[in-house]
Design an enzyme around this catalytic site. Sequence first.
Site, PDB file in Angstrom:
ATOM      1  N   GLY A  63       0.771  -1.237   0.000  1.00 37.37           N
ATOM      2  CA  GLY A  63       0.000   0.000   0.000  1.00 37.37           C
ATOM      3  C   GLY A  63       0.799   1.281   0.000  1.00 37.37           C
ATOM      4  O   GLY A  63       0.231   2.355   0.194  1.00 37.37           O
ATOM      5  N   TRP A  65       2.221   3.037  -2.438  1.00 41.93           N
ATOM      6  CA  TRP A  65       1.812   4.004  -3.462  1.00 41.93           C
ATOM      7  C   TRP A  65       0.421   4.554  -3.187  1.00 41.93           C
ATOM      8  O   TRP A  65       0.189   5.756  -3.290  1.00 41.93           O
ATOM      9  CB  TRP A  65       1.872   3.344  -4.840  1.00 41.93           C
ATOM     10  N   ASP A  83      -4.356  -6.106  -5.987  1.00 43.53           N
ATOM     11  CA  ASP A  83      -3.155  -6.921  -5.800  1.00 43.53           C
ATOM     12  C   ASP A  83      -3.571  -8.350  -5.491  1.00 43.53           C
ATOM     13  O   ASP A  83      -4.646  -8.583  -4.925  1.00 43.53           O
ATOM     14  CB  ASP A  83      -2.285  -6.381  -4.664  1.00 43.53           C
ATOM     15  N   ASP A  99      -5.912 -11.885  -8.603  1.00 44.64           N
ATOM     16  CA  ASP A  99      -4.848 -11.976  -9.602  1.00 44.64           C
ATOM     17  C   ASP A  99      -5.268 -11.209 -10.851  1.00 44.64           C
ATOM     18  O   ASP A  99      -6.181 -11.624 -11.567  1.00 44.64           O
ATOM     19  CB  ASP A  99      -4.585 -13.448  -9.932  1.00 44.64           C
ATOM     20  N   ASP A 124       3.039  -1.070 -10.124  1.00 46.05           N
ATOM     21  CA  ASP A 124       4.279  -1.474  -9.464  1.00 46.05           C
ATOM     22  C   ASP A 124       4.343  -3.004  -9.425  1.00 46.05           C
ATOM     23  O   ASP A 124       5.029  -3.588  -8.591  1.00 46.05           O
ATOM     24  CB  ASP A 124       4.324  -0.892  -8.044  1.00 46.05           C
ATOM     25  N   LYS A 164       6.454   0.238 -13.522  1.00 43.39           N
ATOM     26  CA  LYS A 164       7.774  -0.316 -13.216  1.00 43.39           C
ATOM     27  C   LYS A 164       8.134  -1.352 -14.268  1.00 43.39           C
ATOM     28  O   LYS A 164       7.340  -2.236 -14.573  1.00 43.39           O
ATOM     29  CB  LYS A 164       7.779  -0.967 -11.833  1.00 43.39           C
TER      30      LYS A 164
END
Length: 209
Positions: A63, A65, A83, A99, A124, A164
Amino acid sequence: MTGKKRSASSSRWLQEHFSDKYVLQAQKKGLRSRAWFKLDEIQQGDKLFKPGMTVVDLGAAPGGWSQYVVTQIGSKGRVIACDILPMDPIVGVDFLQGDFREELVLKALLERVGETKVQVVMSDMAPNMTGTPAVDIPRSMYLCELALAMCRDVLAPGGSFLVKVFQGDGFEEYLREIRSLFTKVKIRKPDASRSRSREVYIVATGRKL
């Protein structure tokens, strides 16, 4: 031999982690993770977040971000986070555990977004790393492609994308794809990123119509 190498590598990582100044600062400030500092540095340079925005956070746990973004978008803003791992609640964050690669999870995430156009999609996400680039890089690029597909679905014209990426095979092609969709694209390596890591962050702004 492999086990010994892995043990030595794991011990070295743990030693680095707990002596890392950003980890120590995160603990001192009560932050979810050191990733908070990466996003803060990117925000200082690129000004991605403004009050009232709707933001999608992929790969959100634990958490860091999301925690940062709510300080930037205020009470009228909204974060929709996802997530595969659980995440403790954050005020102002609508969290979906699942997922992202699965169709049902993606559908549920899109339902939470609804008709609202999103101003920022950020990812990310990273696969479980094996330490073998030939395995890790393709897995990472697949997640990056899924995040970009999310942009195509929900990102408003003029919106921004932060992702990312681990440099390696497929990186240049992915960068070209992003450049075809956004007016300005930059590559960032925040100070809080570990220097030996292949990770960089692509900051793309001004989604083209």
